[in-house]
Each structure stands twice: as C-alpha cells, then as structure tokens.
Design a protein around this motif. Structure first.
Motif, PDB file in Angstrom:
ATOM      1  N   LEU A 148       0.806  -1.214   0.000  1.00 21.20           N
ATOM      2  CA  LEU A 148       0.000   0.000   0.000  1.00 21.20           C
ATOM      3  C   LEU A 148       0.843   1.269   0.000  1.00 21.20           C
ATOM      4  CD1 LEU A 148      -2.669  -1.146   2.618  1.00 21.20           C
ATOM      5  CD2 LEU A 148      -2.884  -1.111   0.110  1.00 21.20           C
ATOM      6  N   ILE A 149       2.072   1.148   0.502  1.00 23.30           N
ATOM      7  CA  ILE A 149       2.980   2.296   0.514  1.00 23.30           C
ATOM      8  C   ILE A 149       4.344   1.855  -0.004  1.00 23.30           C
ATOM      9  CG2 ILE A 149       1.793   3.466   2.417  1.00 23.30           C
ATOM     10  CD1 ILE A 149       4.060   2.503   4.261  1.00 23.30           C
ATOM     11  N   ARG A 150       5.175   2.823  -0.283  1.00 24.73           N
ATOM     12  CA  ARG A 150       6.501   2.545  -0.842  1.00 24.73           C
ATOM     13  C   ARG A 150       7.325   1.678   0.111  1.00 24.73           C
ATOM     14  NH1 ARG A 150       8.374   8.414  -1.452  1.00 24.73           N
ATOM     15  NH2 ARG A 150      10.365   7.357  -1.299  1.00 24.73           N
ATOM     16  N   ARG A 151       8.128   0.803  -0.473  1.00 25.52           N
ATOM     17  CA  ARG A 151       8.985  -0.076   0.320  1.00 25.52           C
ATOM     18  C   ARG A 151      10.372   0.524   0.547  1.00 25.52           C
ATOM     19  NH1 ARG A 151       7.253  -5.656   0.576  1.00 25.52           N
ATOM     20  NH2 ARG A 151       5.313  -5.878  -0.543  1.00 25.52           N
ATOM     21  N   ASP A 152      10.702   1.600  -0.170  1.00 22.97           N
ATOM     22  CA  ASP A 152      12.051   2.157  -0.093  1.00 22.97           C
ATOM     23  C   ASP A 152      12.197   3.222   0.995  1.00 22.97           C
ATOM     24  OD1 ASP A 152      10.422   4.004  -1.375  1.00 22.97           O
ATOM     25  OD2 ASP A 152      12.035   4.746  -2.662  1.00 22.97           O
ATOM     26  N   ILE A 153      11.249   3.304   1.906  1.00 28.69           N
ATOM     27  CA  ILE A 153      11.326   4.306   2.966  1.00 28.69           C
ATOM     28  C   ILE A 153      11.816   3.654   4.256  1.00 28.69           C
ATOM     29  CG2 ILE A 153       9.538   5.802   2.007  1.00 28.69           C
ATOM     30  CD1 ILE A 153       7.577   4.488   3.965  1.00 28.69           C
ATOM     31  N   ASP A 154      12.390   4.459   5.111  1.00 33.35           N
ATOM     32  CA  ASP A 154      12.869   3.989   6.414  1.00 33.35           C
ATOM     33  C   ASP A 154      11.687   4.023   7.388  1.00 33.35           C
ATOM     34  OD1 ASP A 154      13.840   3.911   9.072  1.00 33.35           O
ATOM     35  OD2 ASP A 154      15.791   4.689   8.431  1.00 33.35           O
ATOM     36  N   ARG A 155      11.176   2.857   7.730  1.00 30.77           N
ATOM     37  CA  ARG A 155       9.956   2.811   8.541  1.00 30.77           C
ATOM     38  C   ARG A 155      10.154   3.427   9.927  1.00 30.77           C
ATOM     39  NH1 ARG A 155       9.885  -2.388   7.217  1.00 30.77           N
ATOM     40  NH2 ARG A 155      11.299  -3.684   8.378  1.00 30.77           N
ATOM     41  N   ASP A 156      11.367   3.343  10.476  1.00 29.86           N
ATOM     42  CA  ASP A 156      11.591   3.962  11.787  1.00 29.86           C
ATOM     43  C   ASP A 156      11.469   5.481  11.705  1.00 29.86           C
ATOM     44  OD1 ASP A 156      12.024   1.504  13.082  1.00 29.86           O
ATOM     45  OD2 ASP A 156      14.140   1.498  12.517  1.00 29.86           O
ATOM     46  N   GLN A 157      12.027   6.066  10.669  1.00 29.58           N
ATOM     47  CA  GLN A 157      11.932   7.520  10.502  1.00 29.58           C
ATOM     48  C   GLN A 157      10.496   7.968  10.242  1.00 29.58           C
ATOM     49  OE1 GLN A 157      14.253   9.913  11.013  1.00 29.58           O
ATOM     50  NE2 GLN A 157      15.389   8.185  11.840  1.00 29.58           N
ATOM     51  N   ILE A 158       9.788   7.205   9.414  1.00 32.66           N
ATOM     52  CA  ILE A 158       8.399   7.554   9.120  1.00 32.66           C
ATOM     53  C   ILE A 158       7.545   7.403  10.381  1.00 32.66           C
ATOM     54  CG2 ILE A 158       6.353   6.927   7.756  1.00 32.66           C
ATOM     55  CD1 ILE A 158       8.563   8.416   6.196  1.00 32.66           C
ATOM     56  N   ALA A 159       7.790   6.377  11.179  1.00 29.11           N
ATOM     57  CA  ALA A 159       7.062   6.198  12.440  1.00 29.11           C
ATOM     58  C   ALA A 159       7.276   7.400  13.350  1.00 29.11           C
ATOM     59  CB  ALA A 159       7.508   4.908  13.129  1.00 29.11           C
ATOM     60  N   LEU A 160       8.526   7.873  13.432  1.00 28.41           N
ATOM     61  CA  LEU A 160       8.813   9.063  14.240  1.00 28.41           C
ATOM     62  C   LEU A 160       8.093  10.291  13.706  1.00 28.41           C
ATOM     63  CD1 LEU A 160      12.630   8.656  14.967  1.00 28.41           C
ATOM     64  CD2 LEU A 160      10.775   8.634  16.644  1.00 28.41           C
ATOM     65  N   MET A 161       8.040  10.420  12.391  1.00 30.78           N
ATOM     66  CA  MET A 161       7.354  11.570  11.789  1.00 30.78           C
ATOM     67  C   MET A 161       5.867  11.552  12.145  1.00 30.78           C
ATOM     68  SD  MET A 161       9.290  11.671   8.105  1.00 30.78           S
ATOM     69  CE  MET A 161       8.415  13.081   7.436  1.00 30.78           C
ATOM     70  N   PHE A 162       5.228  10.390  12.030  1.00 33.66           N
ATOM     71  CA  PHE A 162       3.814  10.299  12.403  1.00 33.66           C
ATOM     72  C   PHE A 162       3.614  10.611  13.876  1.00 33.66           C
ATOM     73  CE2 PHE A 162       2.894   7.725   8.508  1.00 33.66           C
ATOM     74  CZ  PHE A 162       1.769   8.430   8.086  1.00 33.66           C
ATOM     75  N   ALA A 163       4.475  10.056  14.725  1.00 32.64           N
ATOM     76  CA  ALA A 163       4.333  10.255  16.167  1.00 32.64           C
ATOM     77  C   ALA A 163       4.515  11.713  16.573  1.00 32.64           C
ATOM     78  CB  ALA A 163       5.324   9.374  16.918  1.00 32.64           C
ATOM     79  N   HIS A 164       5.315  12.446  15.827  1.00 33.14           N
ATOM     80  CA  HIS A 164       5.610  13.823  16.214  1.00 33.14           C
ATOM     81  C   HIS A 164       4.687  14.852  15.580  1.00 33.14           C
ATOM     82  CE1 HIS A 164       8.974  12.898  18.730  1.00 33.14           C
ATOM     83  NE2 HIS A 164       9.489  12.140  17.797  1.00 33.14           N
ATOM     84  N   ILE A 165       3.766  14.427  14.748  1.00 38.39           N
ATOM     85  CA  ILE A 165       2.856  15.403  14.128  1.00 38.39           C
ATOM     86  C   ILE A 165       2.097  16.182  15.191  1.00 38.39           C
ATOM     87  CG2 ILE A 165       0.679  15.601  12.834  1.00 38.39           C
ATOM     88  CD1 ILE A 165       1.864  13.571  10.836  1.00 38.39           C
ATOM     89  N   LYS A 166       1.495  15.489  16.141  1.00 39.73           N
ATOM     90  CA  LYS A 166       0.704  16.193  17.153  1.00 39.73           C
ATOM     91  C   LYS A 166       1.585  16.980  18.115  1.00 39.73           C
ATOM     92  CE  LYS A 166       0.144  12.369  20.389  1.00 39.73           C
ATOM     93  NZ  LYS A 166       1.365  11.743  19.866  1.00 39.73           N
ATOM     94  N   ASN A 167       2.843  16.574  18.251  1.00 38.43           N
ATOM     95  CA  ASN A 167       3.753  17.265  19.161  1.00 38.43           C
ATOM     96  C   ASN A 167       4.378  18.505  18.537  1.00 38.43           C
ATOM     97  OD1 ASN A 167       3.261  15.178  20.943  1.00 38.43           O
ATOM     98  ND2 ASN A 167       5.013  14.011  20.249  1.00 38.43           N
ATOM     99  N   SER A 168       4.256  18.638  17.227  1.00 37.41           N
ATOM    100  CA  SER A 168       4.925  19.753  16.556  1.00 37.41           C
ATOM    101  C   SER A 168       4.040  20.977  16.411  1.00 37.41           C
ATOM    102  CB  SER A 168       5.401  19.311  15.165  1.00 37.41           C
ATOM    103  OG  SER A 168       4.290  19.001  14.348  1.00 37.41           O
ATOM    104  N   TYR A 169       2.814  20.899  16.903  1.00 37.43           N
ATOM    105  CA  TYR A 169       1.930  22.052  16.820  1.00 37.43           C
ATOM    106  C   TYR A 169       2.531  23.203  17.605  1.00 37.43           C
ATOM    107  CZ  TYR A 169      -2.152  24.994  17.181  1.00 37.43           C
ATOM    108  OH  TYR A 169      -3.005  26.058  17.110  1.00 37.43           O
ATOM    109  N   ASP A 170       2.599  24.363  16.987  1.00 33.97           N
ATOM    110  CA  ASP A 170       3.206  25.540  17.617  1.00 33.97           C
ATOM    111  C   ASP A 170       2.110  26.482  18.094  1.00 33.97           C
ATOM    112  OD1 ASP A 170       4.668  27.699  18.438  1.00 33.97           O
ATOM    113  OD2 ASP A 170       5.665  28.042  16.534  1.00 33.97           O
ATOM    114  N   SER A 171       1.872  26.479  19.404  1.00 32.39           N
ATOM    115  CA  SER A 171       0.825  27.350  19.934  1.00 32.39           C
ATOM    116  C   SER A 171       1.254  28.810  19.886  1.00 32.39           C
ATOM    117  CB  SER A 171       0.471  26.943  21.368  1.00 32.39           C
ATOM    118  OG  SER A 171       1.623  26.995  22.181  1.00 32.39           O
TER     119      SER A 171
END
Length: 196
Positions: A148-171
């Motif tokens: 369903l998604i590309r196989r050439d990506i680093d899953r650990d880095q992408i996991a970190l990116m998803f996890a940090h989306i809500k933490n990156s909101y700048d109030s």
C-alpha cells in the motif's frame, strides 16, 4: 465518595489549566472546591499527589487506553483514526470544564510543567510515547508488506514523523486552541506521500 473525589480531580484540573500548577495554592484549591483543607487531605496526601492524579486521569490514562486498543494488524489509516480519537478525547475533556478559557495552549504548558517537575509522570509519558512510535512502526511495516505504501522508505523515521505530528503544533502561532482538522490533514498528507 468516588463522586466527591472525581469532582475534586475535575475542578482541580480546571484550576491548574487556567492558572498553571506553580500558581495554584492549597487556599486556591479550597476556594475553588468549596471544601476545607482537612477534606482535601482526606482524598489526597498533598497537592503534588492531587496534581499527579489529575495529569494521569486527563492525559496518560486516556492515551494508555486508546493505544492498548490498537489491533496488531492496524495499518496507517487505522493509526491516524486512533490518534484523532485520542485528541478528540482530550478536547471533550476540556469542554467539561466550567471555565471556557481553558484551551489546548494552557494544556500544553501544563503538560510541560508536569513532565519536567515529576519524574514519575515523565517516565509514564515516555513509555506511552515509545509505545505509540512502535505502533506507528508496525503500521508502516504492515502497509509496506501489503504493497500500500513505498517499500524504499525507512519505517523507523516515518514512524517518528507520524508520532511527532501532534507534538509539533506551535501554539505560538497566535492560536490558543489546537486545530484538530489541521492535524488530521497533516497525518493524511504524510500518508498520501508514502503511497505508491
């Protein structure tokens, strides 16, 4: 007695969110709760125990429950739904407060104070953050294996990116209330970029 304890937790959390933990005194709590010091100490050993209980009840326990309910075969789409459910749970909790000036900016500041001042809270929050990252990693891997998604990506880095989306909101952008539709759009855009 449970109702009285729950009331104390809700009203205290509201006061902490409005004034900040460091600005709330026992006298403030007594006044807001309309109870004597002895009654307050009947339910909680001290103000620190009350504050830790509030933070666990409103932030850590909901996240733990939601993450525990993620199935092993969850993909990225299901994880996005899970995280949005968690964020909406927090939003709904804020709406139960009588003081409508409580917002996500207050809450972000309160969480920073809690995790920097109380090692036990920081440790629990860290374990939950690591659990969330692991669930994202599994979701990325599952979607990669399913094609369903590309196989050439680093899953650990992408996991970190998803996890940090809500933490990156700048109030500091002039908004006091987090725009959850913007967060959902950001999750979806990252997911879209990964697709084949």
């Amino acid at each position: 007695m449970k109702d009285r304890r729950d009331y104390i937790i809700r009203k205290s959390m509201e006061l902490y969110a409005v004034k900040g933990y460091q600005n709330v005194t026992i006298t403030d709590l007594q006044f807001a709760l309309d109870i004597g010091r002895g009654s307050l100490y009947y339910y909680f050993r001290d103000q620190d125990e009350l504050f830790v209980t509030c933070m666990e009840r409103y932030f850590l326990e909901p996240k733990q429950r939601i993450l525990a309910g993620v199935p092993d075969d969850a993909g990225i789409g299901q994880m996005i739904g899970t995280m949005m459910d968690y964020l909406h749970t927090l939003e709904e909790a804020l709406l139960t407060f009588d003081n409508k000036s409580v917002n996500t900016s207050n809450v972000n500041n309160l969480m920073f104070t809690a995790y920097s001042r109380f090692p036990s809270l920081r440790s629990k929050a860290r374990r939950l953050a690591l659990k969330e990252i692991e669930l994202w990693r599994k979701a990325v891997y599952k979607d990669q294996r399913a094609g369903l998604i590309r196989r050439d990506i680093d899953r650990d880095q992408i996991a970190l990116m998803f996890a940090h989306i809500k933490n990156s909101y700048d109030s500091g952008l002039g908004q006091t209330q987090m725009d959850f539709s913007l967060l959902e759009k950001t999750y979806s855009e990252l997911h879209h970029l990964l697709k084949i």
